[in-house]
Motif scaffolding. Structure first.
Motif, PDB file in Angstrom:
ATOM      1  N   UNK A   1       0.826  -1.161  -0.028  1.00 40.70           N
ATOM      2  CA  UNK A   1      -0.087   0.059   0.051  1.00 40.70           C
ATOM      3  C   UNK A   1       0.882   1.206   0.035  1.00 40.70           C
ATOM      4  N   UNK A   2       0.359   2.292  -0.833  1.00 39.96           N
ATOM      5  CA  UNK A   2       1.058   3.781  -0.709  1.00 39.96           C
ATOM      6  C   UNK A   2       0.600   4.575   0.278  1.00 39.96           C
ATOM      7  N   UNK A   3       1.113   5.331   0.495  1.00 45.15           N
ATOM      8  CA  UNK A   3       0.857   6.434   1.738  1.00 45.15           C
ATOM      9  C   UNK A   3      -0.550   7.163   0.817  1.00 45.15           C
ATOM     10  N   UNK A   4      -1.451   7.287   1.576  1.00 50.44           N
ATOM     11  CA  UNK A   4      -2.680   7.856   1.060  1.00 50.44           C
ATOM     12  C   UNK A   4      -3.231   9.016   2.291  1.00 50.44           C
ATOM     13  N   UNK A   5      -2.616  10.164   2.245  1.00 49.76           N
ATOM     14  CA  UNK A   5      -3.213  11.129   3.160  1.00 49.76           C
ATOM     15  C   UNK A   5      -4.596  11.519   3.221  1.00 49.76           C
ATOM     16  N   UNK A   6      -5.296  11.356   1.829  1.00 51.37           N
ATOM     17  CA  UNK A   6      -6.638  12.016   1.594  1.00 51.37           C
ATOM     18  C   UNK A   6      -7.619  10.751   1.371  1.00 51.37           C
ATOM     19  N   UNK A   7      -7.316   9.743   1.860  1.00 51.27           N
ATOM     20  CA  UNK A   7      -8.148   8.419   1.906  1.00 51.27           C
ATOM     21  C   UNK A   7      -9.466   8.605   2.398  1.00 51.27           C
ATOM     22  N   UNK A   8     -10.496   7.907   1.674  1.00 52.15           N
ATOM     23  CA  UNK A   8     -11.909   7.869   2.414  1.00 52.15           C
ATOM     24  C   UNK A   8     -11.943   6.507   2.889  1.00 52.15           C
ATOM     25  N   UNK A   9     -11.932   6.360   4.200  1.00 49.42           N
ATOM     26  CA  UNK A   9     -11.883   5.146   4.839  1.00 49.42           C
ATOM     27  C   UNK A   9     -12.864   4.337   5.279  1.00 49.42           C
ATOM     28  N   UNK A  10     -13.366   3.265   4.996  1.00 50.25           N
ATOM     29  CA  UNK A  10     -14.348   2.313   5.863  1.00 50.25           C
ATOM     30  C   UNK A  10     -13.683   1.430   6.531  1.00 50.25           C
ATOM     31  N   UNK A  11     -14.212   1.429   7.831  1.00 53.41           N
ATOM     32  CA  UNK A  11     -13.556   0.312   8.704  1.00 53.41           C
ATOM     33  C   UNK A  11     -14.607  -0.699   8.932  1.00 53.41           C
TER      34      UNK A  11
END
Length: 258
Positions: free
Chosen positions: A11-21
């Protein structure tokens, strides 16, 4: 730089990710890493921290994810767990979500890698290192605590009765204070029947407050039935990895100290 999850995915760094946990303990961890504003979905079992998760839309449960709702939310990343989420569902999600981050802590110190993995992917490295430092402080205190070996049965359900086996995160937590669980078959969470031989082999029985909601009344009744010490224990403290594990180590120390 890329970061490798529990099944070897990069995985690359994704500072603006939209995350679902889809993992309750990971949802709490992501919030403690300062990522609550980027969490766009969670399960109904993701209840901590209460104030933060109240504003995050639910997408079903850990096992019964609402895929249509998940599609509409359009996350860039979904965080899952090998034990909590079913592979066919995760495979289906992977068809329309670009990045699936797979987690699988098996022992308390695996939390350090989990903090750093999510901190690195979602650009919260400093927050992750602060959590690692807090974990190490509690772990050092736990190592200095007294150890009184106990053979315990950790019960997670009744009707049918179910316990944890030795190959579980919970058993690894208990092992940190010298408490061992019996192996009642090949299943990680085996069903069992009470027998005289089983009861004789135990020093005490632990009833977890989750997933079954055992209470002090259950503990008192079972203690009278078995003639062995039965203790109600906080299931979240012993089974939730992530940031909850820092408090979980402190809870373990309290158990060890009686």
């Amino acid at each position: 730089m890329t970061y490798i999850d529990a099944i070897g995915q990069h995985h690359n760094t994704a500072p603006d990710a939209r995350i679902v946990s889809l993992v309750p303990s990971v949802t709490e961890l992501l919030c403690d890493l300062g990522l609550a504003p980027q969490l766009v979905g969670r399960t109904g079992f993701c209840i901590h921290p209460a104030e933060a998760v109240a504003a995050i839309p639910k997408v079903g449960g850990t096992k019964d994810v609402n895929l249509d709702k998940l599609r509409r939310i359009a996350p860039t990343h979904v965080v899952v767990n090998v034990d909590e989420n079913e592979k066919p569902t995760v495979d289906e999600i992977a068809r329309f979500v670009p990045h699936i981050v797979v987690t699988h802590p098996n022992a308390p110190r695996d939390n350090l890698a989990l903090y750093r993995l999510l901190g690195d992917i979602f650009a919260r490295e400093d927050e992750a290192e602060a959590l690692c430092a807090a974990f190490e402080r509690e772990y050092a205190l736990l190592q200095a605590a007294p150890r009184r070996p106990n053979r315990v049965l950790y019960c997670i359900w009744k009707d049918p009765w179910m316990a944890v086996s030795q190959d579980t995160y919970i058993a690894a937590m208990l092992a940190e204070i010298g408490w061992t669980v019996p192996q009642l078959g090949e299943a990680r969470y085996p069903r069992f029947e009470w027998s005289d031989a089983l009861v004789r082999s135990l020093d005490q029985v632990l009833l977890s407050t989750e997933p079954y909601r055992f209470t002090e009344e259950h503990a008192d009744a079972l203690e009278r039935q078995l003639g062995k010490p039965v203790r109600l224990v906080d299931g979240e403290m012993l089974s939730w990895y992530g940031s909850r594990a820092v408090r979980g180590l402190r809870y373990l120390r309290e158990l060890a100290e009686g």
